[in-house]
Scaffold this active site. Structure first.
Site, PDB file in Angstrom:
ATOM      1  CE  LYS A  70      39.511  41.708  44.942  1.00 26.64           C
ATOM      2  NZ  LYS A  70      40.555  42.461  44.203  1.00 26.64           N
ATOM      3  CE1 TYR A 115      35.066  42.478  43.184  1.00 26.02           C
ATOM      4  CE2 TYR A 115      33.625  42.623  45.108  1.00 26.02           C
ATOM      5  CZ  TYR A 115      34.792  42.993  44.443  1.00 26.02           C
ATOM      6  OH  TYR A 115      35.673  43.863  45.036  1.00 26.02           O
ATOM      7  CB  THR A 165      36.467  43.198  48.646  1.00 25.05           C
ATOM      8  OG1 THR A 165      35.182  43.414  49.208  1.00 25.05           O
ATOM      9  CG2 THR A 165      36.453  41.826  47.977  1.00 25.05           C
ATOM     10  CG  ASP A 166      33.865  44.294  53.339  1.00 21.73           C
ATOM     11  OD1 ASP A 166      33.628  44.232  52.118  1.00 21.73           O
ATOM     12  OD2 ASP A 166      33.229  45.037  54.118  1.00 21.73           O
ATOM     13  CD  GLU A 167      31.358  43.132  48.180  1.00 27.13           C
ATOM     14  OE1 GLU A 167      30.757  42.349  47.447  1.00 27.13           O
ATOM     15  OE2 GLU A 167      31.389  44.367  47.983  1.00 27.13           O
TER      16      GLU A 167
HETATM   17  P1  NAD Z   1      37.291  49.929  39.477  1.00 27.43           P
HETATM   18  O1  NAD Z   1      36.370  48.978  38.765  1.00 27.43           O
HETATM   19  O2  NAD Z   1      36.896  51.348  39.627  1.00 27.43           O
HETATM   20  O3  NAD Z   1      38.709  49.935  38.738  1.00 27.43           O
HETATM   21  C1  NAD Z   1      39.328  48.769  38.270  1.00 27.43           C
HETATM   22  C2  NAD Z   1      40.472  49.176  37.349  1.00 27.43           C
HETATM   23  O4  NAD Z   1      41.127  47.964  36.908  1.00 27.43           O
HETATM   24  C3  NAD Z   1      40.022  49.930  36.090  1.00 27.43           C
HETATM   25  O5  NAD Z   1      40.859  51.043  35.868  1.00 27.43           O
HETATM   26  C4  NAD Z   1      40.190  48.900  34.979  1.00 27.43           C
HETATM   27  O6  NAD Z   1      40.478  49.481  33.711  1.00 27.43           O
HETATM   28  C5  NAD Z   1      41.357  48.072  35.502  1.00 27.43           C
HETATM   29  N1  NAD Z   1      41.387  46.711  34.938  1.00 27.43           N
HETATM   30  C6  NAD Z   1      40.339  45.831  34.868  1.00 27.43           C
HETATM   31  N2  NAD Z   1      40.752  44.710  34.251  1.00 27.43           N
HETATM   32  C7  NAD Z   1      42.069  44.880  33.936  1.00 27.43           C
HETATM   33  C8  NAD Z   1      43.029  44.074  33.298  1.00 27.43           C
HETATM   34  N3  NAD Z   1      42.734  42.843  32.833  1.00 27.43           N
HETATM   35  N4  NAD Z   1      44.293  44.549  33.151  1.00 27.43           N
HETATM   36  C9  NAD Z   1      44.607  45.793  33.607  1.00 27.43           C
HETATM   37  N5  NAD Z   1      43.728  46.606  34.228  1.00 27.43           N
HETATM   38  C10 NAD Z   1      42.475  46.154  34.383  1.00 27.43           C
HETATM   39  O7  NAD Z   1      37.578  49.242  40.868  1.00 27.43           O
HETATM   40  P2  NAD Z   1      37.796  49.908  42.311  1.00 27.43           P
HETATM   41  O8  NAD Z   1      36.491  50.105  42.949  1.00 27.43           O
HETATM   42  O9  NAD Z   1      38.757  51.013  42.182  1.00 27.43           O
HETATM   43  O10 NAD Z   1      38.505  48.691  43.072  1.00 27.43           O
HETATM   44  C11 NAD Z   1      39.920  48.504  42.993  1.00 27.43           C
HETATM   45  C12 NAD Z   1      40.300  47.283  43.794  1.00 27.43           C
HETATM   46  O11 NAD Z   1      39.888  47.430  45.144  1.00 27.43           O
HETATM   47  C13 NAD Z   1      39.635  46.004  43.293  1.00 27.43           C
HETATM   48  O12 NAD Z   1      40.580  44.965  43.380  1.00 27.43           O
HETATM   49  C14 NAD Z   1      38.483  45.779  44.250  1.00 27.43           C
HETATM   50  O13 NAD Z   1      38.191  44.407  44.373  1.00 27.43           O
HETATM   51  C15 NAD Z   1      39.065  46.353  45.537  1.00 27.43           C
HETATM   52  N6  NAD Z   1      38.074  46.899  46.500  1.00 27.43           N
HETATM   53  C16 NAD Z   1      37.117  47.789  46.078  1.00 27.43           C
HETATM   54  C17 NAD Z   1      36.235  48.320  47.016  1.00 27.43           C
HETATM   55  C18 NAD Z   1      35.199  49.335  46.608  1.00 27.43           C
HETATM   56  O14 NAD Z   1      34.346  49.721  47.450  1.00 27.43           O
HETATM   57  N7  NAD Z   1      35.205  49.861  45.413  1.00 27.43           N
HETATM   58  C19 NAD Z   1      36.317  47.937  48.354  1.00 27.43           C
HETATM   59  C20 NAD Z   1      37.308  47.021  48.738  1.00 27.43           C
HETATM   60  C21 NAD Z   1      38.187  46.526  47.796  1.00 27.43           C
HETATM   61  P1  TYD Z   2      27.306  48.627  45.508  1.00 30.91           P
HETATM   62  O1  TYD Z   2      27.698  50.062  45.472  1.00 30.91           O
HETATM   63  O2  TYD Z   2      27.064  47.904  44.217  1.00 30.91           O
HETATM   64  O3  TYD Z   2      28.410  47.877  46.393  1.00 30.91           O
HETATM   65  P2  TYD Z   2      28.438  46.337  46.972  1.00 30.91           P
HETATM   66  O4  TYD Z   2      27.341  45.561  46.339  1.00 30.91           O
HETATM   67  O5  TYD Z   2      29.777  45.873  46.547  1.00 30.91           O
HETATM   68  O6  TYD Z   2      28.277  46.483  48.445  1.00 30.91           O
HETATM   69  O7  TYD Z   2      25.968  48.506  46.371  1.00 30.91           O
HETATM   70  C1  TYD Z   2      25.919  48.979  47.699  1.00 30.91           C
HETATM   71  C2  TYD Z   2      24.553  48.579  48.257  1.00 30.91           C
HETATM   72  O8  TYD Z   2      23.520  49.282  47.541  1.00 30.91           O
HETATM   73  C3  TYD Z   2      24.235  47.091  48.083  1.00 30.91           C
HETATM   74  O9  TYD Z   2      23.526  46.629  49.225  1.00 30.91           O
HETATM   75  C4  TYD Z   2      23.337  47.057  46.851  1.00 30.91           C
HETATM   76  C5  TYD Z   2      22.602  48.387  46.925  1.00 30.91           C
HETATM   77  N1  TYD Z   2      22.209  48.962  45.609  1.00 30.91           N
HETATM   78  C6  TYD Z   2      20.881  49.345  45.374  1.00 30.91           C
HETATM   79  O10 TYD Z   2      20.004  49.219  46.242  1.00 30.91           O
HETATM   80  N2  TYD Z   2      20.567  49.862  44.142  1.00 30.91           N
HETATM   81  C7  TYD Z   2      21.492  50.008  43.152  1.00 30.91           C
HETATM   82  O11 TYD Z   2      21.134  50.469  42.038  1.00 30.91           O
HETATM   83  C8  TYD Z   2      22.860  49.642  43.427  1.00 30.91           C
HETATM   84  C9  TYD Z   2      23.922  49.792  42.378  1.00 30.91           C
HETATM   85  C10 TYD Z   2      23.166  49.133  44.673  1.00 30.91           C
END
Ligand code: NAD
Ligand code: TYD
Length: 349
Positions: A160, A156, A131-133
């Site tokens: 990461k 988080y 992630t960019d975070e």
């Molecule tokens: P998500 O929470 O929707 O899915 C995570 C998946 O991992 C789930 O299916 C869960 O069952 C599985 N999982 C969790 N713990 C596990 C374990 N111990 N063993 C096997 N499986 C396990 O997450 P997402 O939003 O799809 O993100 C996927 C990846 O991309 C993550 O690594 C996250 O850090 C990264 N990412 C997410 C975003 C975003 O905006 N969602 C952006 C950049 C990077």
């Molecule tokens: P989120 O979807 O949790 O992603 P991330 O924190 O990883 O960027 O949140 C996106 C933005 O929205 C973040 O600035 C937090 C804000 N947010 C709210 O204002 N209310 C909410 O209930 C949630 C879940 C997020």
């Protein structure tokens, strides 16, 4: 048949990556390994389960023996690692599970891959999705580039960041063929409705309050999930081993502006007067340590590998709202049980 292991394939982004790879590479076995936490849902993959090149294995990435067996049984040569705990708010409440899954889980996979590929790592690749975070918060303008120093601010992002460091350490120390990509916020179908966009679409639909943290001034850079999946495909096949690639759409939105846009689109699709749901906006206590702004510079990915996002944000958002409104059964199935307890705890305190 060649095998690629995708971890976390039942989650939001993972399910889109599995779908893309299963359909695009029929001569490759795509093994989805997921232990189905609250965020993992096999319903996300209903349309690919009957494909002959798809396999699902319920397993925990922290279980070394199980991971080792899967890599060996399927003769895996490529790993795309997405399994993680992914929600910042949950990491504030319970950081330990984030350290366990994201750090120990990644280390377990790395060690198992190193053993599995000890004799022949030709054509093998460990692709770590991050992630960019990890870069922290952009308080004074500018963009995150691949060389921006790590400065994670939430449990988080700290977990990461630690996992990214382990991947690079394995590349450097053991020459494990590995690479990392760091992506901005994703949105689209099948995202668990604890994250901003699906949570707010669902709350608008149900006429529930929209809990905006702080003043809604935080900025996020949004990318349609299928564009992320396409980027992963391009990087997996053409990226340079040992490198890092930033993925983002140059699409920054202040939360409150994004929320107002979401309200307009959702109201329109629900046949309500546009803007009627603005009354649901409720400013609540800010998230602890809330990062102000993320913004990714993905020039390297564009110039070196030719990837660009395919969707304009307004188009992607409308497509997303439509999807959630017409997939109520999916929403109902993922928002029963544990979700109700989480929601009570998180928003009714
Ligand atoms: P998500 O929470 O929707 O899915 C995570 C998946 O991992 C789930 O299916 C869960 O069952 C599985 N999982 C969790 N713990 C596990 C374990 N111990 N063993 C096997 N499986 C396990 O997450 P997402 O939003 O799809 O993100 C996927 C990846 O991309 C993550 O690594 C996250 O850090 C990264 N990412 C997410 C975003 C975003 O905006 N969602 C952006 C950049 C990077
Ligand atoms: P989120 O979807 O949790 O992603 P991330 O924190 O990883 O960027 O949140 C996106 C933005 O929205 C973040 O600035 C937090 C804000 N947010 C709210 O204002 N209310 C909410 O209930 C949630 C879940 C997020």
């Amino acid at each position: 048949m060649k095998s690629i292991l995708i971890t976390g394939g039942a989650g939001f982004i993972g399910s889109h990556v599995v779908r893309l790879f299963v359909n695009k590479y029929p001569d490759t076995t795509i093994v989805n390994m997921d232990n189905l936490t609250y965020a993992g849902n096999l319903e996300n993959l209903r349309d690919v389960v009957s494909q002959p090149n798809y396999r699902f294995v319920k397993a925990d990435i922290c279980d070394y023996a199980q991971v080792k067996k899967i890599l060996s049984d399927f003769e895996v040569t490529g790993i795309i690692h997405l399994a993680a705990e992914s929600h910042v708010d949950r990491s504030i409440t319970d950081p330990f599970i984030f350290a366990h899954t994201n750090v120990i889980g990644t280390l377990t996979l790395l060690q198992a891959a190193k053993e599995q590929w000890a004799r022949d790592r030709d054509g093998c690749l460990f692709y770590h999705v991050s992630t960019d975070e990890v870069y922290g918060s952009l308080e004074h303008g500018g963009f995150f580039v691949e060389t921006t120093p790590y400065d994670p601010k939430s449990p988080y992002s700290a977990s990461k960041a630690a996992s990214d460091h382990f991947v690079r350490a394995f590349y450097n120390t053991y020459k494990l063929p590995a690479l990392v990509s760091n992506c901005s916020n994703n949105y689209g179908p099948y995202q668990f409705p604890e994250k901003l966009i699906p949570l707010f679409i669902n709350n608008i639909r149900c006429n529930k309050p929209l809990p905006v943290y702080g003043k809604g001034e935080n900025v996020r850079d949004w990318l349609f999930v299928e564009d992320h999946a396409r980027a992963i495909d391009v990087i997996f096949h053409h990226g340079r081993v040992g490198d890092t690639y930033n993925i983002g759409g140059f699409n920054e939105w202040k939360n409150i502006d994004l929320i107002r846009l979401m309200i307009r689109v959702t109201d329109r699709l629900l046949d309500r007067p546009e803007g009627a749901s603005e009354k649901l906006i409720t400013f609540v206590t800010d998230r602890a340590g809330h990062d102000l702004r993320y913004a990714i510079d993905s020039t390297k990915l564009k110039t070196e590998l030719g990837w660009t996002p395919s969707l304009q944000f307004e188009e992607g958002l409308e497509k997303t709202v439509r999807w959630y409104l017409s997939n109520q059964a999916w929403l109902d199935s993922v928002t029963s049980g544990e979700y109700q307890r989480y929601y009570e705890q998180m928003y009714n305190r």
